[in-house]
Structure formats: C-alpha cells, structure tokens
Write a protein that holds these residues in place. Structure first.
Motif, PDB file in Angstrom:
ATOM      1  N   PHE A   1      41.010 -41.695  65.084  1.00 16.20           N
ATOM      2  CA  PHE A   1      41.013 -40.765  66.215  1.00 16.20           C
ATOM      3  C   PHE A   1      42.012 -39.654  65.914  1.00 16.20           C
ATOM      4  O   PHE A   1      43.204 -39.922  65.755  1.00 16.20           O
ATOM      5  CB  PHE A   1      41.399 -41.500  67.505  1.00 16.20           C
ATOM      6  CG  PHE A   1      40.403 -42.550  67.894  1.00 16.20           C
ATOM      7  CD1 PHE A   1      39.295 -42.205  68.668  1.00 16.20           C
ATOM      8  CD2 PHE A   1      40.547 -43.867  67.476  1.00 16.20           C
ATOM      9  CE1 PHE A   1      38.352 -43.172  69.021  1.00 16.20           C
ATOM     10  CE2 PHE A   1      39.607 -44.832  67.817  1.00 16.20           C
ATOM     11  CZ  PHE A   1      38.507 -44.481  68.593  1.00 16.20           C
TER      12      PHE A   1
ATOM     13  N   ARG B   1      44.668 -36.765  66.254  1.00  9.03           N
ATOM     14  CA  ARG B   1      45.647 -36.364  67.271  1.00  9.03           C
ATOM     15  C   ARG B   1      46.149 -34.960  66.974  1.00  9.03           C
ATOM     16  O   ARG B   1      46.084 -34.495  65.826  1.00  9.03           O
ATOM     17  CB  ARG B   1      46.824 -37.349  67.298  1.00  9.03           C
ATOM     18  CG  ARG B   1      46.423 -38.819  67.397  1.00  9.03           C
ATOM     19  CD  ARG B   1      45.648 -39.133  68.674  1.00  9.03           C
ATOM     20  NE  ARG B   1      45.332 -40.569  68.764  1.00  9.03           N
ATOM     21  CZ  ARG B   1      44.450 -41.093  69.601  1.00  9.03           C
ATOM     22  NH1 ARG B   1      43.746 -40.314  70.406  1.00  9.03           N
ATOM     23  NH2 ARG B   1      44.235 -42.386  69.627  1.00  9.03           N
TER      24      ARG B   1
ATOM     25  N   ASN C   1      42.371 -46.539  70.078  1.00  6.89           N
ATOM     26  CA  ASN C   1      42.413 -45.468  71.085  1.00  6.89           C
ATOM     27  C   ASN C   1      42.782 -46.102  72.422  1.00  6.89           C
ATOM     28  O   ASN C   1      41.968 -46.229  73.327  1.00  6.89           O
ATOM     29  CB  ASN C   1      41.064 -44.742  71.162  1.00  6.89           C
ATOM     30  CG  ASN C   1      41.200 -43.332  71.697  1.00  6.89           C
ATOM     31  OD1 ASN C   1      42.295 -42.755  71.659  1.00  6.89           O
ATOM     32  ND2 ASN C   1      40.109 -42.777  72.195  1.00  6.89           N
TER      33      ASN C   1
ATOM     34  N   GLY D   1      45.756 -43.270  73.114  1.00  5.48           N
ATOM     35  CA  GLY D   1      44.918 -42.161  73.548  1.00  5.48           C
ATOM     36  C   GLY D   1      45.353 -41.551  74.871  1.00  5.48           C
ATOM     37  O   GLY D   1      45.104 -40.371  75.126  1.00  5.48           O
TER      38      GLY D   1
ATOM     39  N   ARG E   1      47.707 -35.626  74.976  1.00  5.31           N
ATOM     40  CA  ARG E   1      47.145 -36.833  75.581  1.00  5.31           C
ATOM     41  C   ARG E   1      47.105 -36.701  77.107  1.00  5.31           C
ATOM     42  O   ARG E   1      47.937 -36.032  77.703  1.00  5.31           O
ATOM     43  CB  ARG E   1      47.997 -38.047  75.226  1.00  5.31           C
ATOM     44  CG  ARG E   1      47.891 -38.440  73.767  1.00  5.31           C
ATOM     45  CD  ARG E   1      48.891 -39.528  73.409  1.00  5.31           C
ATOM     46  NE  ARG E   1      48.676 -39.985  72.047  1.00  5.31           N
ATOM     47  CZ  ARG E   1      49.136 -39.370  70.960  1.00  5.31           C
ATOM     48  NH1 ARG E   1      49.839 -38.258  71.078  1.00  5.31           N
ATOM     49  NH2 ARG E   1      48.878 -39.841  69.760  1.00  5.31           N
TER      50      ARG E   1
ATOM     51  N   LEU F   1      38.065 -41.440  77.167  1.00  5.53           N
ATOM     52  CA  LEU F   1      38.412 -41.807  75.787  1.00  5.53           C
ATOM     53  C   LEU F   1      37.181 -42.279  75.017  1.00  5.53           C
ATOM     54  O   LEU F   1      37.073 -42.066  73.802  1.00  5.53           O
ATOM     55  CB  LEU F   1      39.474 -42.912  75.778  1.00  5.53           C
ATOM     56  CG  LEU F   1      40.879 -42.543  76.258  1.00  5.53           C
ATOM     57  CD1 LEU F   1      41.821 -43.729  76.078  1.00  5.53           C
ATOM     58  CD2 LEU F   1      41.425 -41.329  75.505  1.00  5.53           C
TER      59      LEU F   1
ATOM     60  N   GLN G   1      35.489 -39.724  73.009  1.00  9.76           N
ATOM     61  CA  GLN G   1      36.170 -39.070  71.873  1.00  9.76           C
ATOM     62  C   GLN G   1      35.524 -39.470  70.555  1.00  9.76           C
ATOM     63  O   GLN G   1      35.175 -40.627  70.337  1.00  9.76           O
ATOM     64  CB  GLN G   1      37.661 -39.447  71.868  1.00  9.76           C
ATOM     65  CG  GLN G   1      38.457 -38.713  72.932  1.00  9.76           C
ATOM     66  CD  GLN G   1      39.951 -39.022  72.845  1.00  9.76           C
ATOM     67  OE1 GLN G   1      40.389 -39.842  72.057  1.00  9.76           O
ATOM     68  NE2 GLN G   1      40.722 -38.347  73.685  1.00  9.76           N
ATOM     69  N   GLU G   2      35.406 -38.499  69.672  1.00  4.96           N
ATOM     70  CA  GLU G   2      34.785 -38.728  68.362  1.00  4.96           C
ATOM     71  C   GLU G   2      35.842 -39.156  67.359  1.00  4.96           C
ATOM     72  O   GLU G   2      36.985 -38.693  67.404  1.00  4.96           O
ATOM     73  CB  GLU G   2      34.144 -37.422  67.858  1.00  4.96           C
ATOM     74  CG  GLU G   2      33.097 -36.838  68.786  1.00  4.96           C
ATOM     75  CD  GLU G   2      31.717 -37.401  68.518  1.00  4.96           C
ATOM     76  OE1 GLU G   2      31.556 -38.075  67.479  1.00  4.96           O
ATOM     77  OE2 GLU G   2      30.809 -37.169  69.340  1.00  4.96           O
TER      78      GLU G   2
END
Lengths: 402, 101
Positions: A11, A13, A22, A77, A103, A134, A137-138
């Motif tokens: 993930f 950031r 995450n 996450g 975040r 979350l 999220q890719e």
C-alpha cells in the motif's frame, strides 16, 4: 510447471514507504480511554483493526514520538484516537502528524463525546466507514528492497543460539543482500560482543558508538541489579556471559553494521542496524523493556514491516501493526506448540534441515507476508502491544555514517 | 552450522574458525566418538547444547564458538574434552558471574 513466488504488493504511502498491511489503528491516549478503545476494536474482531495506546497520564516525549511513528507506520492506513479529555498526551499534535501523512484520522474525546456508550458508537461508525474506504485502496508492486525487518529473541534456551538465532542471522544476510534494511537490538544482551560488533561497523566512529551503547546497557542493568549470568545458563551448556551474548548476537548475521538507531529512528537506507533500546541519562522509569512486546513495538516504531522472533521455550506473542514470524529453536517445543510456530528451526538439531534451508524458509515467509501470507499469530488474532515511559537523547552524527 | 568431515554427526561446527563443537544431542560417558579423523573417549556425559573440544587447547588460549571468542582456557584441554566452566573463564568481567539469585 514451475511457479515463482507470488509477487509482493504494498500500500503506497505519501512518504514513499509502502505497507504490507492496511490496518485501522485505534489508539487510546491514556489508560482511562483503554476500555472504550478496546470495545470499538472488539466490534471488528476479524478485520484489520488493531488496538494500541499509551497508559500514562503524565507527558513523555518518547511516548509521544513513538505514537507518532506507530500511527504513521506504513502498515497503518487510518487512525482513530481515543482521549478521555483531561490527560496530558498531546493529541492535537499526534492528529496533525497523522493527517499530514495523508491518512484518515479522527479523534474522539470521551468527556465531550457523551461518555462510554456514545463514544463507542461513534468510534464503531467511523471505523466501519473507514474500512470501506481502505478496501478501495489499490496496491502497487513492492520489492524486498522496500522492507524493514527486525529481530528479537525471547523465551530463549540453550537451543536458541544454535538454530533459530543463526538461521535468523542468515535470513538477515539474504534480505540485506536483496536491499532490505534489518534491525537487531537488545544491547543489554550484547555484553561481550562489543568488540566483534565494533569490528563490523561501517566506520571506526560508529564502532565507538556501538561499544558505548553496550557499556551504557551494562551500567544501566548493573544499577537495576539485573544482567547476571544465571546458573540455568550453565546447565544449558553456556559457560560465560559472552557465550550467552554471542547466541543472541547470532541473529545479526554477518553483514556490515551500517548504523545505530534509537526507537523511532527509521533506517535511512539498506543494510544492518543496531537499535539502542536502553534509555539515556540516569536510571528512571524502571526496566528498559519490561517484556518482549515492548521491544517489538520499538522495532515497529522504527518502521519494521515484520519482526523475526526466535524462541526456544515457546513464546506465543504476535503484535499490533506488523506481523511477527515465530522461529522455534527447540524441536521439543515445536512439537508441543506447532500451532504457534511459523518456522521449525529446531529440526536442525535433529539433522532434518540446515541453517541455510531454514533461513530460506524465513526469507520466503517474510516476502510472502507482502503477497497475501499471514503468520500463525496473525491468524489467531494476536495483537499484543505495550508502550511505557522512557527517555532518550537523539543519536549522534557518528551513528549514521555516509 | 554443519557436520564436519570425519566427525560424529551429533557434533555441530557452528563456524569454521571454532575450536569447539556443540552437541546436538546427548553423548554418553564412555562413548568413543570421531572428532575430525581422531577417535576420542568421552569422559563425562555431554548434554545437548554443551561444548566439546575440536582440538587441543592450551591454557590462556581463546575458546572460539560462533567464530568469536567466548572466553579463555584455564587449564590444558584435550581434543574431545568437555569444554565448560571447569576449564574456561570469561574474558569479559567476572562481576557478571557474581550476585546470582
């Protein structure tokens, strides 16, 4: 057909690091908010919602910094902060740091948000919505060279230094060769290793820092009346304090030591680092690390995506935020506690495997954690966490050469 | 860690520089074991995790395990002898040996 290992994904950031998890962290900022935080987490038992916190009501810069590092760890996450309202923890500073990291963050204050029941309700609603966000999220491709891995040993016995620790050391060597940063610690259990450790330092000045850290640990533990060589060590075949230390030191492998950090310092590049976990200054606040999980939390605060935990007697600990890989050094313990152990290193003593084979398994699982694999302690819901009072001076310029 | 050529499979060599082996399982007193092409009689039972001399070691010589010094010999040690607190001592500081319990 030959399949290679599944590719790692992470993930991304905002600070450029990548997480292999995450997680929503629910953090209480004083013990008085612990119950409310725990009730929120319990509502999401089988989801990646973890409970962390600091119990003290009085301010401590170390704890503040640790919480900031933990709440902006790449495996995290989103963050829900639980305040009672009158504690001295600087929640607005923590919230600001988390928000600046990109975040999602929310702060609930029990005294102004309606007490226990209503705060739990508001917290559960926020976590549920945040988990949905979350989930969208890719992930992106991730490499071993983006990993930070720590190691500790706990529940050690005479087998730890023969199988689990050297296997973890060889795993460290391979991870470092592939570009990872690896951290070992427990300066109080490196007494007698300071010269050989200093000889591996990237610069002579760093070598001096490593020696000084071990000397500080020896002084600190002597003041506490702790750190002796116990009769049980001799029963297990250990003859000297430096032999005992060398068993623990074996976890560091053979790579050059590139730096010395303190809890919360993040290794700036690939290579091997020693974490100095013993507080600076006069002895206060009691034992440096009151249990294994205090050390694990410090490793995670320094960015560890995963922690290699070598045990002989048989620890069952996992951790909040980052997976803990349990490497069992003792074949008898492994048979008794197989459900808790990720890696059977004790079989080396029985001639059923080599250090290199076990190191290969450790590396494969460490990579695998970034490709959908989970540790035994994660599967069973272990999320141990402890953070107590400490005080540190910042590291000196010689600690991170180059 | 590896078995050493011509050596009893219960004896582990942790690092090539070592002058001690570590017993991976108990070796009973009176057993005759191979230590690098020599045959030695084990005088006293060596338990799992204990050390056995890989070669003769003179008083004052470093004991090398994990490729690192873990102390010094306090008396002559023969190949195959049990290496422990009766014939080696810490080079670090004796203060860590006092004050137990």
């Amino acid at each position: 057909m030959v399949d290679g290992p599944a590719p790692m994904r992470g993930f991304p950031r905002a600070d450029g690091r990548k997480g292999i998890r995450n997680i929503v962290v629910v953090a209480y900022l004083v013990e008085c908010a612990h119950h409310v935080a725990r009730e929120i987490v319990l509502s999401f038992r089988d989801r990646d919602v973890h409970l962390i916190g600091f119990p003290g009501c009085y301010p401590n810069p170390y704890a503040q910094r640790m919480m900031q590092r933990l709440c902006t760890h790449p495996n995290v996450g989103a963050v829900l902060l639980l305040s009672l309202g009158c504690e001295s923890f600087n929640k607005s500073a923590l919230s600001r740091v988390v928000a600046q990291s990109g975040r999602m963050v929310e702060t609930l204050t029990i005294q102004t948000d309606g007490g226990t029941r209503r705060t739990i309700g508001a917290g559960c609603a926020w976590v549920a919505a945040t988990l949905d966000a979350l989930a969208a999220q890719e992930t992106v491709p991730m490499g071993v060279d983006e990993l930070i891995v720590g190691t500790i040993c706990g529940g050690s016995d005479g087998t730890s230094g023969l199988t689990g620790n050297p296997a973890a050391g060889r795993a460290f060597d391979r991870l470092i060769a592939a570009g990872a940063a690896c951290i070992f610690e427990e300066t109080g259990e490196l007494i007698g290793c300071e010269e050989i450790m200093a000889s591996r330092a990237a610069t002579p000045e760093l070598g001096d820092e490593l020696r000084a850290a071990v000397a500080k640990a020896a002084r600190y533990y002597a003041t506490l009346g702790y750190g002796s060589f116990a009769p049980g060590n001799a029963d297990g075949g250990l003859s000297t304090i430096e032999e005992k230390s060398m068993g623990a030191y074996a976890k560091s492998g053979r790579s050059p030591i590139m730096g010395m950090i303190k809890p919360g310092d993040i290794p700036p590049r690939a290579g091997l680092y020693l974490m100095d976990v013993v507080p600076d200054g006069e002895v206060r606040f009691g034992f440096p690390n009151i249990s294994d999980n205090a050390e694990i939390v410090e490793l995670i605060a320094s960015g560890c995506h995963a922690v290699l935990f070598v045990t002989g007697r048989g620890s069952v600990s996992g951790s909040a935020i980052s997976p803990v890989i349990k490497i069992c050094a003792n074949p008898d313990t492994y048979r008794r506690m197989e459900d808790d152990m990720d890696i059977d290193a004790g079989r080396i003593l029985e001639g059923l495997g080599t250090l290199d084979e076990v190191a290969g398994e450790i590396v494969a699982l460490t990579r695998g954690l970034g490709a959908g694999m989970r540790t035994k302690s994660e599967e069973m819901g272990h999320q141990e966490f402890i953070l107590t009072y400490k005080s540190f001076e910042p590291i000196g310029p010689a600690c991170l050469p180059g | 860690m590896s078995a050493s050529e011509g050596t009893d499979g219960r004896l582990l060599l942790l690092s090539p520089e070592d002058n001690v082996f570590v017993a991976r399982e108990e070796i009973a007193a009176g057993e005759i074991v191979a230590v690098e092409a020599a045959w030695v009689v084990v005088a006293a039972t060596i338990q799992r995790g204990h050390k056995l001399a890989r070669r003769p070691i003179a008083p004052g010589e470093k004991i090398i395990k994990y490729g690192a010094p873990i102390g010094s010999a306090t008396k002559p040690i023969a190949c195959g002898d049990h290496v422990h607190v009766s014939n080696i001592k810490s080079d670090y500081t004796a203060t860590h040996l006092v004050g137990d319990g």
